[in-house]
Enzyme design. Structure first.
Site, mmCIF file in Angstrom:
data_model
loop_
_atom_site.group_PDB
_atom_site.id
_atom_site.type_symbol
_atom_site.label_atom_id
_atom_site.label_comp_id
_atom_site.label_asym_id
_atom_site.label_seq_id
_atom_site.Cartn_x
_atom_site.Cartn_y
_atom_site.Cartn_z
ATOM 1 N N TYR A 151 7.514 26.923 46.135
ATOM 2 C CA TYR A 151 7.582 28.322 45.701
ATOM 3 C C TYR A 151 8.454 28.467 44.455
ATOM 4 O O TYR A 151 9.181 29.440 44.301
ATOM 5 C CB TYR A 151 8.093 29.206 46.850
ATOM 6 N N ARG A 210 12.978 32.827 43.154
ATOM 7 C CA ARG A 210 13.448 33.009 44.530
ATOM 8 C C ARG A 210 14.821 33.676 44.610
ATOM 9 O O ARG A 210 15.017 34.565 45.426
ATOM 10 C CB ARG A 210 13.446 31.672 45.285
ATOM 11 N N GLU A 260 -0.064 24.258 59.128
ATOM 12 C CA GLU A 260 -0.189 24.610 57.695
ATOM 13 C C GLU A 260 1.170 24.600 56.992
ATOM 14 O O GLU A 260 1.563 25.608 56.390
ATOM 15 C CB GLU A 260 -0.773 26.029 57.553
ATOM 16 N N PRO A 261 1.910 23.519 57.020
ATOM 17 C CA PRO A 261 3.228 23.537 56.378
ATOM 18 C C PRO A 261 3.130 23.507 54.855
ATOM 19 O O PRO A 261 2.245 22.853 54.289
ATOM 20 C CB PRO A 261 3.888 22.251 56.891
ATOM 21 N N GLY A 262 4.019 24.220 54.221
ATOM 22 C CA GLY A 262 4.082 24.199 52.762
ATOM 23 C C GLY A 262 5.461 23.753 52.328
ATOM 24 O O GLY A 262 5.701 22.623 51.922
ATOM 25 N N ARG A 263 6.418 24.682 52.473
ATOM 26 C CA ARG A 263 7.782 24.473 51.996
ATOM 27 C C ARG A 263 8.377 23.129 52.434
ATOM 28 O O ARG A 263 8.944 22.395 51.634
ATOM 29 C CB ARG A 263 8.660 25.596 52.541
ATOM 30 N N CYS A 271 16.158 39.088 29.785
ATOM 31 C CA CYS A 271 16.915 40.319 29.587
ATOM 32 C C CYS A 271 16.886 41.227 30.793
ATOM 33 O O CYS A 271 16.310 42.324 30.737
ATOM 34 C CB CYS A 271 16.387 41.032 28.359
ATOM 35 N N GLU A 272 17.415 40.778 31.894
ATOM 36 C CA GLU A 272 17.704 41.689 32.992
ATOM 37 C C GLU A 272 18.753 41.072 33.905
ATOM 38 O O GLU A 272 18.868 39.844 34.001
ATOM 39 C CB GLU A 272 16.456 42.112 33.746
ATOM 40 N N TYR A 303 14.472 37.089 46.592
ATOM 41 C CA TYR A 303 14.916 37.087 47.999
ATOM 42 C C TYR A 303 16.425 36.904 48.145
ATOM 43 O O TYR A 303 16.906 36.736 49.263
ATOM 44 C CB TYR A 303 14.268 35.936 48.779
HETATM 45 N N1 LLP Z 1 0.140 29.504 56.168
HETATM 46 C C1 LLP Z 1 0.107 30.798 55.789
HETATM 47 C C2 LLP Z 1 -0.989 31.650 56.233
HETATM 48 C C3 LLP Z 1 1.147 31.308 54.981
HETATM 49 O O1 LLP Z 1 1.124 32.589 54.612
HETATM 50 C C4 LLP Z 1 2.202 30.460 54.563
HETATM 51 C C5 LLP Z 1 3.278 30.968 53.714
HETATM 52 C C6 LLP Z 1 2.174 29.113 54.978
HETATM 53 C C7 LLP Z 1 1.130 28.673 55.781
HETATM 54 C C8 LLP Z 1 3.225 28.123 54.583
HETATM 55 O O2 LLP Z 1 4.446 28.428 55.162
HETATM 56 P P1 LLP Z 1 5.705 27.433 54.976
HETATM 57 O O3 LLP Z 1 5.409 26.150 55.690
HETATM 58 O O4 LLP Z 1 5.850 27.203 53.524
HETATM 59 O O5 LLP Z 1 6.844 28.166 55.571
HETATM 60 N N2 LLP Z 1 7.508 32.696 48.341
HETATM 61 C C9 LLP Z 1 8.289 32.634 49.555
HETATM 62 C C10 LLP Z 1 7.502 32.037 50.696
HETATM 63 C C11 LLP Z 1 6.227 32.777 51.021
HETATM 64 C C12 LLP Z 1 5.469 32.151 52.152
HETATM 65 C C13 LLP Z 1 4.184 32.807 52.372
HETATM 66 N N3 LLP Z 1 3.331 32.193 53.346
HETATM 67 C C14 LLP Z 1 9.566 31.858 49.273
HETATM 68 O O6 LLP Z 1 9.787 31.434 48.150
HETATM 69 O O7 LLP Z 1 10.400 31.711 50.164
#
Ligand code: LLP
Length: 406
Positions: A362, A304, A265-268, A334-335, A308
């Protein structure tokens, strides 16, 4: 020198679409997706893009066209996937708090499975499936209690996190699920965190999850798939990130001859470095102790850094013969938390364009209307072709759902 996205200059994009503007490279999206499918080719994984990283319909459509499945965490994300032509049958529904309405919607749409995070959630899915006369495919998200060594807000695989079913309770949870007649157990899932820069926790989580797979099989609960959760971290600055072929090799070794489908499940890592946030300098201000480059993007466009303390590289789009100086890059909100970067050396002046890098993931998906700011436009670049994939929001759209009543 002028910075480009593929064959298109950022200056041209800013002139045409205004700023702040998210710019995505189609080639970079494709390359990032293929990096997974190539590295893991022997295991023929189902790559389920995590929509939360960037849910723009054109981006989802592009991944769907490459054969991607999707990882969703809300009914809204499922609507996005379907609207983009994604396949519900390749879509996994994750998240700790699925509502009854969301479960019903996803069951009717025919999702691949629900990644279930608690016993009450199993009961809820059983009840909804019963009411609809359906069988719900479920996979249990097990918390492997592995330290992902990432920022505490995005670490999810520790005992102290709200996520998953405790490792020690996993067997009982599966037995419980097996006794619920409307559920079909199809898999197991773990996700230990995001922006992972070290391979060993990922491998350890895989190992611990596979151990459970074997224990379950010995009890007659035979799973069809193992889902290892999100992807590897990306380079924002100078961090070393796990190498996908090494990760794939380690997983293949651990999986051995088991007849288990692999889900990721890659996102980033699929979108992060395919995106840039373009912003224009409004003023350069010399404070008493610091210089500030005040730009037209703000924490509502890219939260971000504020949330973070995240680092995003920032570069001047046109290199200029100006003496470089050190400054914080801040927005108009304004912060004091409204900053995109601290203490950067830049050579720029009012009116110049800056490219905030690694803003594909993100970033737009976490944007808000704070300070009544309109959310930025988004464009997708394909060579020298450009498509506007999200129009800049208008103040009328912001006000449309509100009433000024007494
Ligand atoms: N699967 C699940 C169940 C997740 O909770 C997440 C991310 C992913 C997959 C995707 O993970 P990745 O491949 O992107 O690492 N907003 C934060 C990141 C929050 C991630 C939450 N879960 C940021 O900007 O760093």
């Amino acid at each position: 020198m002028t910075l480009h996205c593929e064959q298109t200059s950022f200056t041209h994009l800013a002139d045409r679409f205004g700023t702040p503007l998210y710019v995505y490279s189609k080639a970079a999206l494709t390359e990032a997706f293929h990096a997974y499918t190539d590295a893991f080719d022997k295991l023929e994984p189902l790559v389920c893009y995590a929509v939360k990283a960037n849910g723009n319909l054109s981006i989802l459509k592009h991944f769907a066209s490459l054969g991607s499945g999707f990882d969703i965490v809300s009914g809204g994300e499922l609507v996005r996937v379907l609207a983009a032509g994604g396949d519900a049958g390749k879509t996994i529904f994750s998240g700790v708090g699925k509502s009854e309405a969301e479960i019903e919607f996803a069951l009717n749409a025919g999702v691949l499975c629900f990644n279930v995070e608690s016993l009450p959630e199993l009961d809820r899915i059983q009840a909804v499936a019963g009411r609809l006369g359906k069988t719900a495919p479920v996979s249990l998200r097990i918390n492997p209690d592995v330290d992902a060594k990432t920022h505490p807000y995005i670490s999810t695989g520790l005992k102290s996190n709200k996520f998953g079913i405790a490792y020690a309770d996993a067997l009982d949870a599966y037995r419980y699920a097996a006794g619920l007649g409307r559920l079909k157990i199809v898999g197991i899932d773990c996700h230990i965190g995001s922006q992972l820069t070290d391979l060993s926790p990922l491998v350890e989580a895989c190992e611990r999850t596979l151990k459970l797979v074997d224990t379950l099989a010995a009890e007659g609960i035979v799973l069809e798939h193992i889902d290892l959760g999100g992807g590897v971290g990306i380079v924002y600055d100078d961090e070393e990130v796990p190498d996908l072929p090494s990760y794939a090799h380690a997983v293949a070794e651990l999986m051995g001859g088991r007849k288990l489908k692999l889900v990721l499940e890659p996102g980033r890592s699929l979108v992060g470095n395919a995106g840039t946030l373009l912003t224009r300098v409004e003023f350069v201000k010399q404070g008493e102790e610091k210089n500030f480059v005040i730009v037209d993007a703000a924490m509502n466009d890219l939260m971000r850094p504020a949330l973070y303390g995240a680092f995003h590289r920032i570069e001047a789009v046109e290199s200029k013969d100006i003496a470089p100086f050190t400054a914080d890059v801040v927005g108009p909100i304004c912060e004091t938390g409204d900053f995109l970067a601290k203490e950067r050396v830049l050579a720029c002046e009012a009116g110049d364009l800056l490219a905030v890098r690694s803003a594909g993931a993100y970033s737009s998906s976490m944007a808000s209307n704070y300070n009544a700011r309109n959310r930025a436009a988004e464009v997708l670049v394909d060579g020298s072709e450009v498509k506007l994939i999200r129009q800049r929001e208008t103040i009328e759209q912001q006000l449309a759902n509100e009433t000024a009543c007494l």
